[in-house]
Design a protein around this motif. Structure first.
Motif: not given
Length: 761
Positions: A37-41, A53-58, A63-66, A102-109
């Motif tokens: 995952v890489c995201s920008i807030y 604003m942008a994500t790859r992995g979530l 994007a744009g709504s959270v 976002t589907g981020e619940e499975r990402f730990r680090s």
């Protein structure tokens, strides 16, 4: 790593929209770091929330709504700390906040780093991984380095309009959006913006819609044909000196301009409603981006050729288009990335309501010029999306250094009251013209003006000036394409001396170098402010110095009101050499039969070395004049024209105040005149302190003179000395300014220089 950073930064720079730029970042970073995952807030300045604003992995739909509040979640933690947060199990951290959808619940680090530009948090760059592990130091260093590179790119792209701001929709923009800069010239202006830009620079061309695409297309094709003609002529001129293969490069240029290629794309954008210059910029930048992304070095170099062709077309378009002055049907607020004196010279002064410059500081030459003309100005508004503000209604607050876009009726009403009070103050100033600048307990202070043009004479006398404390001789040198002759200089100086006779006129010898260059006498240096400038140049060129001194003395014939001032003095030997030359010039002029007297000679104190030699210098000359602008920048090691450090430049810094007081203390018994001729002299708050220290002459712009006189006439010398005593031991500039503001309010004189209606803090 460095090559990868350059590639990503270049791609982001060339992006045509905010989503495209951010998508490049998350896509390239995710691949480079092999994360899931890489995201920008980014921070929404209107709500202070962090918007995904942008994500790859979530989930891409997020994007744009959270968004997260500034005190919420790990992203908010990164922003508050303004430093990286690196966690091997993010969900176990007390600040963790699950973002639904976002589907981020499975990402730990989790590794998040702040994106910071000029101390302002623009956003947070985040990478995440399903595996529970801590990102290593190398990965963290890479992300920090990348965020530092991207911060300036994103901020500049938002400001120039190359990428749109988060709140670009008109509904949000209408909510009194405020941008902070630094005060350049006091006053308030309300009006529509007009964006100005230097010629043939694609990067600063703003987007504009057109209602006449047929005319824009016709102008474009004329410019295109002009460039084709230029290329053919260039090919013919060098055909005898190059091989056929090398000459073939010109054929490549012509093919690039074919209708089936770039020209066709530009026409399509014009038909979509974009003006010709904006369409040209968009297409050229898009193709340059493609070339820069290529691995082949030869193809990458073609980006330079394409950019050159774009600038050539733009140059012809701008010749065809309306000149700057033709764009003003009503008084407007002038906006630019970096306003220059030459730009202002093309605009009718009566059509300038205010000035806003993205670059520059309160002591840039444009700001000094604005103060002389009484034009409200804000400098260094680095995050202003200036390219989007053409014909947009604005409010400019030159007191606090801020600009409001899309102001509400309520905000306009508040600031209109400030404008009305300013007009009342101007009427009060008119009554002071013929009154002396004298405190209530009888202390007399002389107020002189700084000039550079013959037009300054009438304006200065109308404001009650008692003499000229600084005539900048470099101005008439700058407006020519060669050095003026001795005879020409005599006429120039005579106008100033006659205009003020019998009052004294202080003429400074040629002060070039640093940020003042002559087009016909270029000085190329790595560090010009510490280089060949001022007296150092003229003593190395005796033909320039002697012609100027002779012209000054001849111009003073029968008037006897000339004073000569030497700039950039750093040691006594320079003064001794200059004095010998002045005496020689005086003797030569006397021999020619002119009725002249030996002028009084003084030096400028503007480098620290001169501060510590004030007593020795005073023993050689008749007067000392402190150039507070340069002295402040040299003492604080702050380039006053650099917006990155503009906030550090302050004449109220304790070191500056102590240096100024030290000069008075050293020369108290030397019998020399003592003045200040920098911008500090024209600031009423500073003028009180300078008078209390013991300076007997203050020289300023004509516009500042009535304000200073109004304040001095309404206090006593005892009050001024009490104020000085209270601020001299304060630890920093802000404390001095705040304390003086309070003391002036208590003395009931703040109302004389600033409307009582408070502008918005």
């Amino acid at each position: 790593m460095l090559g990868l950073l350059r590639q990503i930064t270049q791609e982001v720079t060339d992006a045509q929209s905010l989503p495209a730029a951010l998508d490049i970042i998350v896509r390239r970073v995710r691949r480079a770091m092999r994360t899931e995952v890489c995201s920008i807030y980014l921070v929404d300045n209107l709500t202070s929330e962090y918007v995904l604003m942008a994500t790859r992995g979530l989930h891409s739909t997020a994007a744009g709504s959270v968004s997260l509040k500034e005190d919420e979640g790990l992203v908010g933690l990164v922003g508050r700390r303004a430093e990286p947060v690196n966690l091997e199990n993010a969900q176990a951290h007390p600040s963790y906040c699950y973002l639904e959808g976002t589907g981020e619940e499975r990402f730990r680090s989790f590794l998040g780093v702040p994106i910071i530009h000029h101390r302002q948090i623009l956003g947070v760059l985040v990478v995440q991984h399903e595996e529970q592990r801590r990102f290593d130091e190398g990965e963290e260093a890479f992300l920090i380095t990348l965020s530092a590179q991207l911060a300036g790119v994103i901020a500049h792209a938002e400001a120039t309009g190359a990428i749109n701001s988060i709140s670009a929709d008109q509904e949000k923009m209408a909510a009194d959006v405020r941008y902070k800069g630094v005060p350049g010239s006091s006053g308030v202006a309300i009006g529509r913006g007009v964006v100005v830009f230097p010629p043939a620079d694609l990067n600063v061309i703003p987007d504009r819609t057109t209602d006449t695409p047929e005319t824009e297309i016709s102008d474009f094709y004329q410019a295109l044909e002009a460039v084709r003609t230029d290329i053919r002529l260039a090919s013919d001129r060098i055909s005898e000196h190059v091989s056929e293969d090398e000459k073939g490069l010109f054929d490549v240029y012509l093919k690039i301009l074919d209708d089936d290629s770039i020209a066709g794309e530009i026409v399509r954008k014009i038909n979509d409603g974009q003006w010709a210059q904006g369409a040209l910029r968009q297409v050229i930048q898009a193709h340059v981006k493609q070339f820069n992304a290529m691995d082949d070095s030869y193809l990458r170099e073609r980006a330079t050729d394409l950019r050159d062709l774009g600038c050539r077309i733009l140059s012809h378009l701008q010749e065809k288009g309306p000149k700057i002055k033709e764009r003003f049907s009503e008084p407007s607020i002038i906006i630019g990335e970096e306003l220059t004196a030459s730009m202002l010279g093309e605009i009718p002064i009566h059509n300038i309501k205010g000035l806003v410059s993205v670059k520059g500081s309160g002591n840039s030459h444009v700001a000094i010029l604005a103060r002389a003309m009484g034009i409200p100005t804000v400098m260094g508004v680095l995050d202003l999306p200036y390219a989007q503000l053409d014909k947009v209604e604005l409010i400019l607050d030159g007191y606090l250094g801020q600009v409001f876009t899309y102001p509400s009726d309520n905000l306009k009403e508040n600031f209109q009251q400030v404008v009305n009070e300013e007009r009342q103050l101007e009427k009060q100033y008119e009554t002071l013209k013929d009154l002396p600048c004298e405190t209530k307990d009888g202390h007399r202070l002389n107020l002189y003006v700084n000039t550079g043009l013959s037009a300054d004479i009438g304006r200065s006398l109308d404001r009650g000036a008692e003499g000229i404390g600084l005539y900048r001789t470099e101005v008439p040198f700058m407006v020519r394409d060669r050095f003026p002759t001795e005879a020409e200089q005599v006429q120039i100086y005579r106008l100033q001396l006659e205009g003020f006779a019998p009052a004294p006129v202080t003429v400074r010898t040629l002060d070039i170098g640093g940020d003042k260059a002559l087009p016909y006498f270029p000085i190329e240096e790595a560090n010009p402010f510490l280089g060949w400038r001022g007296i150092r140049v003229t003593l190395d060129h005796l033909e320039i110095f002697m012609a100027q001194i002779r012209a000054m003395i001849k111009a003073s014939a029968d008037l006897h009101n000339l004073k000569i001032m030497l700039p950039m003095i750093s040691n006594a030997a320079e003064v001794e050499e200059a004095l010998a030359l002045i005496r020689r010039a005086f003797a030569e002029v006397k021999e020619e039969g002119y009725n002249v007297k030996m002028p009084r000679v003084g030096v400028m104190i503007e480098v620290p070395a001169a501060v510590y030699q004030a007593k020795e210098l005073a023993s050689l000359v008749d007067f000392l004049s402190v150039g507070s602008n340069d002295l402040t920048q040299y003492l604080l090691a702050v380039d006053r024209n650099n917006p990155r450090v503009a906030s550090l430049y302050s004449s109220h810094h304790p070191a500056v105040l102590r240096a100024l007081y030290s000069i008075v203390d050293q020369v108290r018994d030397e019998g020399v005149g003592l003045s200040v001729c920098g911008e500090m002299a024209g600031d009423p708050m500073s003028a009180i302190l300078l008078m209390a220290m013991g300076y007997d002459v203050l020289s300023m712009s004509a516009t500042s003179l009535p304000k200073v006189k109004a304040v001095i006439r309404n206090i006593t010398m005892a009050q001024a000395q009490d104020m000085l005593s209270e601020v001299m031991e304060l630890p920093h500039a802000e404390a001095v300014t705040q304390t003086m503001t309070r003391l002036m309010r208590e003395a009931n004189v703040e109302r004389l220089i600033r409307p009582s209606k408070t502008t918005i803090e």
